[in-house]
Each structure stands twice: as C-alpha cells, then as structure tokens.
Design a protein around this motif. Sequence first.
Motif, PDB file in Angstrom:
ATOM      1  N   GLU A  76     -12.923  -2.317  12.730  1.00  0.00           N
ATOM      2  CA  GLU A  76     -12.725  -1.126  11.904  1.00  0.00           C
ATOM      3  C   GLU A  76     -14.026  -0.729  11.191  1.00  0.00           C
ATOM      4  OE1 GLU A  76     -10.185   0.922  11.603  1.00  0.00           O
ATOM      5  OE2 GLU A  76      -9.088  -0.205  13.117  1.00  0.00           O
ATOM      6  N   THR A  94      -8.935   8.646   7.423  1.00  0.00           N
ATOM      7  CA  THR A  94      -9.834   7.868   6.570  1.00  0.00           C
ATOM      8  C   THR A  94     -11.202   7.732   7.211  1.00  0.00           C
ATOM      9  OG1 THR A  94      -7.966   6.618   5.679  1.00  0.00           O
ATOM     10  CG2 THR A  94     -10.155   5.659   5.410  1.00  0.00           C
ATOM     11  N   ARG A  95     -11.233   7.508   8.515  1.00  0.00           N
ATOM     12  CA  ARG A  95     -12.511   7.387   9.217  1.00  0.00           C
ATOM     13  C   ARG A  95     -13.321   8.685   9.123  1.00  0.00           C
ATOM     14  NH1 ARG A  95      -9.670   4.802  14.599  1.00  0.00           N
ATOM     15  NH2 ARG A  95      -9.367   2.669  13.808  1.00  0.00           N
ATOM     16  N   LEU A 135      -7.561   1.180   9.581  1.00  0.00           N
ATOM     17  CA  LEU A 135      -7.784   2.467   8.936  1.00  0.00           C
ATOM     18  C   LEU A 135      -7.280   3.608   9.805  1.00  0.00           C
ATOM     19  CD1 LEU A 135     -11.441   1.820   7.719  1.00  0.00           C
ATOM     20  CD2 LEU A 135      -9.318   1.419   6.465  1.00  0.00           C
ATOM     21  N   THR A 170     -12.239  -2.541   4.614  1.00  0.00           N
ATOM     22  CA  THR A 170     -11.412  -3.306   5.549  1.00  0.00           C
ATOM     23  C   THR A 170     -12.077  -4.640   5.866  1.00  0.00           C
ATOM     24  OG1 THR A 170     -10.448  -3.334   7.784  1.00  0.00           O
ATOM     25  CG2 THR A 170     -12.506  -2.116   7.488  1.00  0.00           C
ATOM     26  N   ILE A 210      -7.077   3.267  -0.160  1.00  0.00           N
ATOM     27  CA  ILE A 210      -7.344   1.893   0.257  1.00  0.00           C
ATOM     28  C   ILE A 210      -8.142   1.143  -0.805  1.00  0.00           C
ATOM     29  CG2 ILE A 210      -7.209   2.264   2.730  1.00  0.00           C
ATOM     30  CD1 ILE A 210     -10.173   2.690   2.782  1.00  0.00           C
TER      31      ILE A 210
END
Length: 214
Positions: free
Chosen positions: A148, A15-16, A11, A143, A210
């Motif tokens: 991740e 995105t995080r 990622l 994920t 995603i």
Amino acid sequence: MNNAQASSGKLSWTTRVAYGLGDTAQNVVWGAMSILTFFYTDYAGIDASVVGLVMLLSRCFDGVSDVIMGFLVEKTNSKWGKSRPWILWTSLPFAISIVLIYTVPQTTSALQFAYIFVTYNLCTTVCYTALNLPYGSLSAMMTRISKERDMLSIFRMALSPFGKILAVSATLPLIKVFGDNQLAWVKVMSIWAVLALLLLLKNTTIISNIIMFI
C-alpha cells in the motif's frame, strides 16, 4: 474508508488519489516559481546579482530547516497524529507566503533585498519545509502494508507532474491576460495559491479517515 479497511491498513482508491493530490498542489506552486528569477528581474526591477545572492544565502538554511522540521514532527503528539497536523497548520501560511513573494515593494535596493530575502525564505525554507516534510512522511504512517505504501508513492509520482505542467503552461499566458505587469503576477499567483490550498485541504480531509495510523 470503512473500519475493515482501516484495521487492515488497506487504502481506498480515493485515499490514494487524495494523497497524490497533495504533491499536485505543491507542484502547481513550484511550476510557477520556476520562472521566479524572470519575475524579479523583468517585472520587479531587481538586479540579477541581488537575486542570485538571495538564492545562494537561502540554500544555506535548507538543510538546517529539514533537520529542525524532522525533530518537530517526531515530537508532535496530537489526536490527529504526528504528520497530518502540520499539513493542516501550514497549508494556509504556505498559500499566503506564495503571494507575498510577488508583492515586492518599489523602494530602495536595500529594502528590496531584505524583502525578497525574508519572503523567499518564509515560503521555501519555513512554510514549504513545514508542509512537505510531514507530507512525505505521511505515507509511512497511513498503513503498515508495504504494498500500500508503494501504491501511495506511485500515485504521488503520477499526479505530481500535473500541477507543474498546469502552472508552467498557463502562468505566462495568464500574466498577459491580467495586464502583463507586477500586479498581474500577484493575481495569477493568488489563483495558484488558492488552488493549492484547496487541494491540500481536500487531501487532509480524506486522509483524516485513517488518522489511527498517523
């Protein structure tokens, strides 16, 4: 995020952060609602025993709503996956329900009890559960890499306090600015609701890159 990242399950930092902002959004609301009892008794004029009874009865529905929501998420099949659609579908109702809590009518005690019971449970038992439970399960679907997933949890825990700190430190001062009455609470909570909604929508927009893993 590019295709290589998506296929590997790695990622991006964006995105995080986006995932962490989902918890920030929810904590903006819960930070302000930490003084909800104070609003009910001092601004809406509701007896403390009535407020306590509503809170007590509402706790009985929490466990049931979690089980039902978990079942619904598991049974959800859409082109957006299982969890993400619920965040999209419930963000706006959640924001609206927050404001409704503070629009307590000045009427009889019986009607006030019914109003706060319905609006409180609409927000906390229905809308919040339908938003928070899918949000919590989203990381496991974003994920397949355990490292991740750990990073997502770290970002979630790191960013979540900011929403609460903002709301706790700014709510009462803003109430004073807007007139220090019930309408002022409605205005301030509307601000927090809009902010939460924008953060949640930003969260789902970025995470949409995603959806093959959701």
